[in-house]
Design a protein around this motif. Structure first.
Motif, mmCIF file in Angstrom:
data_model
loop_
_atom_site.group_PDB
_atom_site.id
_atom_site.type_symbol
_atom_site.label_atom_id
_atom_site.label_comp_id
_atom_site.label_asym_id
_atom_site.label_seq_id
_atom_site.Cartn_x
_atom_site.Cartn_y
_atom_site.Cartn_z
ATOM 1 N N ASN A 115 -42.044 -29.520 -8.368
ATOM 2 C CA ASN A 115 -41.136 -28.375 -7.650
ATOM 3 C C ASN A 115 -41.969 -28.012 -6.445
ATOM 4 O OD1 ASN A 115 -39.865 -26.325 -6.600
ATOM 5 N ND2 ASN A 115 -39.395 -25.323 -8.475
ATOM 6 N N GLU A 116 -41.741 -28.605 -5.313
ATOM 7 C CA GLU A 116 -42.484 -28.347 -3.913
ATOM 8 C C GLU A 116 -42.091 -27.253 -3.437
ATOM 9 O OE1 GLU A 116 -39.685 -31.879 -2.881
ATOM 10 O OE2 GLU A 116 -40.198 -30.689 -4.430
ATOM 11 N N TYR A 117 -40.985 -26.415 -4.008
ATOM 12 C CA TYR A 117 -40.695 -25.188 -3.309
ATOM 13 C C TYR A 117 -40.932 -24.022 -4.092
ATOM 14 C CZ TYR A 117 -37.654 -28.295 -0.252
ATOM 15 O OH TYR A 117 -37.310 -28.929 0.609
ATOM 16 N N ALA A 118 -41.779 -24.241 -5.194
ATOM 17 C CA ALA A 118 -42.444 -23.379 -5.953
ATOM 18 C C ALA A 118 -43.784 -22.952 -5.230
ATOM 19 C CB ALA A 118 -42.745 -23.566 -7.505
ATOM 20 N N GLU A 119 -43.645 -22.368 -4.119
ATOM 21 C CA GLU A 119 -44.892 -22.148 -3.167
ATOM 22 C C GLU A 119 -45.888 -21.418 -3.746
ATOM 23 O OE1 GLU A 119 -46.000 -21.340 1.545
ATOM 24 O OE2 GLU A 119 -44.015 -21.644 0.973
ATOM 25 N N ALA A 120 -45.470 -20.264 -4.271
ATOM 26 C CA ALA A 120 -46.374 -19.181 -4.699
ATOM 27 C C ALA A 120 -47.382 -19.789 -5.958
ATOM 28 C CB ALA A 120 -45.787 -17.981 -5.306
ATOM 29 N N GLN A 121 -46.542 -20.432 -6.939
ATOM 30 C CA GLN A 121 -47.269 -20.985 -7.976
ATOM 31 C C GLN A 121 -48.353 -22.177 -7.506
ATOM 32 O OE1 GLN A 121 -44.091 -20.245 -7.640
ATOM 33 N NE2 GLN A 121 -43.285 -19.924 -9.893
ATOM 34 N N ASN A 122 -47.717 -22.988 -6.902
ATOM 35 C CA ASN A 122 -48.452 -24.269 -6.192
ATOM 36 C C ASN A 122 -49.714 -23.849 -5.364
ATOM 37 O OD1 ASN A 122 -46.349 -25.719 -7.286
ATOM 38 N ND2 ASN A 122 -45.376 -26.233 -5.218
ATOM 39 N N ARG A 123 -49.573 -22.978 -4.645
ATOM 40 C CA ARG A 123 -50.781 -22.342 -3.790
ATOM 41 C C ARG A 123 -51.891 -21.865 -4.727
ATOM 42 N NH1 ARG A 123 -50.804 -22.420 1.610
ATOM 43 N NH2 ARG A 123 -48.498 -22.786 2.717
ATOM 44 N N VAL A 191 -20.375 -28.844 -19.503
ATOM 45 C CA VAL A 191 -21.419 -27.698 -19.430
ATOM 46 C C VAL A 191 -21.775 -27.072 -18.124
ATOM 47 C CG1 VAL A 191 -23.907 -27.458 -20.356
ATOM 48 C CG2 VAL A 191 -22.371 -29.028 -21.582
ATOM 49 N N MET A 192 -22.242 -26.048 -18.018
ATOM 50 C CA MET A 192 -22.458 -25.219 -16.924
ATOM 51 C C MET A 192 -23.702 -24.267 -16.965
ATOM 52 S SD MET A 192 -18.722 -24.230 -15.191
ATOM 53 C CE MET A 192 -17.509 -25.351 -15.170
ATOM 54 N N ARG A 193 -24.565 -24.282 -16.009
ATOM 55 C CA ARG A 193 -25.758 -23.525 -15.747
ATOM 56 C C ARG A 193 -25.794 -22.821 -14.390
ATOM 57 N NH1 ARG A 193 -29.644 -20.576 -18.469
ATOM 58 N NH2 ARG A 193 -31.652 -21.354 -18.378
ATOM 59 N N PRO A 194 -26.021 -21.353 -14.288
ATOM 60 C CA PRO A 194 -26.057 -20.572 -13.085
ATOM 61 C C PRO A 194 -27.282 -20.878 -12.511
ATOM 62 C CG PRO A 194 -26.129 -18.905 -14.720
ATOM 63 C CD PRO A 194 -25.983 -20.296 -15.262
ATOM 64 N N CYS A 195 -27.404 -20.344 -11.436
ATOM 65 C CA CYS A 195 -28.837 -20.440 -10.497
ATOM 66 C C CYS A 195 -29.838 -19.569 -11.073
ATOM 67 C CB CYS A 195 -28.532 -19.738 -9.080
ATOM 68 S SG CYS A 195 -29.797 -19.940 -8.044
ATOM 69 N N PRO A 196 -31.131 -20.189 -11.153
ATOM 70 C CA PRO A 196 -32.219 -19.456 -11.644
ATOM 71 C C PRO A 196 -32.490 -18.031 -11.102
ATOM 72 C CG PRO A 196 -32.938 -21.632 -10.708
ATOM 73 C CD PRO A 196 -31.624 -21.165 -10.238
ATOM 74 N N ASN A 197 -32.999 -17.297 -12.209
ATOM 75 C CA ASN A 197 -33.662 -15.933 -11.636
ATOM 76 C C ASN A 197 -35.165 -16.151 -11.347
ATOM 77 O OD1 ASN A 197 -31.160 -14.706 -12.645
ATOM 78 N ND2 ASN A 197 -31.892 -14.571 -14.609
ATOM 79 N N SER A 198 -35.234 -16.937 -10.141
ATOM 80 C CA SER A 198 -36.713 -17.211 -9.705
ATOM 81 C C SER A 198 -36.763 -16.648 -8.310
ATOM 82 C CB SER A 198 -36.743 -18.730 -9.568
ATOM 83 O OG SER A 198 -36.493 -19.175 -10.991
ATOM 84 N N SER A 199 -38.225 -16.616 -8.064
ATOM 85 C CA SER A 199 -38.381 -16.182 -6.657
ATOM 86 C C SER A 199 -38.181 -16.803 -5.599
ATOM 87 C CB SER A 199 -40.125 -16.009 -6.595
ATOM 88 O OG SER A 199 -40.635 -17.352 -6.930
ATOM 89 N N TYR A 200 -37.867 -18.110 -5.893
ATOM 90 C CA TYR A 200 -37.153 -19.123 -4.815
ATOM 91 C C TYR A 200 -35.671 -19.089 -4.781
ATOM 92 C CZ TYR A 200 -37.927 -21.965 -9.038
ATOM 93 O OH TYR A 200 -38.045 -22.643 -9.945
ATOM 94 N N CYS A 201 -35.238 -18.173 -5.689
ATOM 95 C CA CYS A 201 -33.670 -18.323 -5.693
ATOM 96 C C CYS A 201 -33.256 -17.161 -5.850
ATOM 97 C CB CYS A 201 -33.017 -19.375 -6.611
ATOM 98 S SG CYS A 201 -31.411 -20.078 -6.798
#
Length: 341
Positions: A115-123, A191-201
């Motif tokens: 996940n290249e958009y998980a910037e906080a974790q990646n940095r 089967v369905m799954r909603p958007c994550p409760n994440s800092s990037y979404c």
């Protein structure tokens, strides 16, 4: 002295590393596992049997200050455990704490990132690890800007390892899950799954209720939704969807006719299995998702009308036309490089 330290911080990591751990056991490589309290991670860990009992250390936080405090406390606790076990190498996927503890104790780290958009974790992690394993589709230019280097790539996605762990009977698929959930075998399973409760979404509109209403109008089917909040659970229940408690999602996806998700992992697991998969993720598509889209394993649609039309046209049409690489062999090879046997 232990050989390898593995840290699970999210439930998919348990499936992802299961083949690698089984191989450690066959080869006599000693390991220990740490994990945290987060969503259903504990229950997933308990599904597997290990030679070394996993150690529960710390928990996830909801608010920013809670995340910071919990992570700091977890680092302290992990440091004590790691000093006791003295591993030769550490490996994890998107764990924030493992690289920081390993770096501080001068332990080589192999880090898996998709996940290249998980910037906080990646940095916080990429600049201090020794090797980074990442799927070919991941945007490595972006990862470099976040501090990453020494990339090793493979032609697939991490979810290939999830699915193969089940198909190769590390944990056998539940072939009777449809009946156990009270669903009809005579109707298509969506089967369905909603958007994550994440800092990037954060703050994105959930379009699944609109999709469910329209689907109910045009298709007679089973609809199973995995909500991320109590509010979503109430909404989907009122629309007549089945809301599971704790359930084996990979076994369910193996029997699915369509997957629709605003998240990532379940979409990619379904696509790897060959299930027609719609991503309605509202942010920038991850490189691994684009990789699957380019290979015809997934589509990205944001219009309710287009999504419902795709479902009608593709129910049950499996696609296994391309081979996808499992990263387990690559991980095993890199771990062995650091072992003094």
């Amino acid at each position: 002295m232990m050989d390898v330290w593995i840290d699970f911080t999210n439930s998919p990591h348990v499936h992802y590393f299961s083949q690698l751990i089984r191989r450690f056991e066959r080869e006599g490589i000693e390991y220990f596992i740490t994990y945290r309290r987060f969503k259903n991670l504990e229950s997933i860990v308990k599904l597997y049997s290990y030679n070394s009992c996993p150690i529960l250390v710390g928990s996830h936080g909801e608010r920013l200050e809670e995340k910071l405090i919990n992570s700091a406390e977890r680092i302290i606790k992990l440091t004590k455990i790691v000093l006791e076990n003295n591993p030769q190498v550490a490996i994890a996927k998107h764990s924030v704490e493992l690289p920081r503890v390993a770096f501080g104790l001068n332990i080589p780290t192999i880090f898996v990132v998709d996940n290249e958009y998980a910037e906080a974790q990646n940095r916080l992690t990429l600049p201090i690890v020794d090797e980074i394993i990442t799927p070919q589709g991941t945007n490595r230019c972006l990862l470099r800007r976040q501090g990453g280097e020494n990339f090793l790539t493979f032609e697939g996605t991490c979810e290939v390892a999830h699915v193969n762990s089940r198909l190769n009977n590390v944990l056998p698929l539940d072939r009777e899950i449809v009946e156990k959930m009270g669903l009809s075998r005579d109707l298509p399973l969506i089967v369905m799954r909603p958007c994550p409760n994440s800092s990037y979404c954060n703050g994105k509109r959930d379009i699944l209720p609109y999709i469910i209403r329209e689907l109910k109008r045009v298709v007679d089917c089973n609809i199973v939704v995995f909500p991320r909040s109590e509010k979503q659970k109430r909404t989907y229940s009122l629309l007549g969807a089945t809301i599971p408690e704790v359930v084996d999602t990979i076994s369910l996806l193996y029997h699915a006719d369509v997957m629709v998700g605003a998240g990532g992992t379940m979409n990619r697991e379904a696509a790897v299995i060959g299930v027609p998969t719609v991503s309605c993720y509202p942010e920038c598509i991850l490189g691994v998702d684009n990789y699957l889209i380019e290979r015809g394993r997934m589509v990205h649609l944001l219009s309710v009308k287009e999504i419902v039309s795709y479902i009608e046209d593709n129910i049950g049409k499996r696609n296994n036309s391309i081979n996808l690489e499992d990263p387990t062999d690559l991980m095993f090879e890199r771990v062995c490089k650091y072992l003094k046997r």
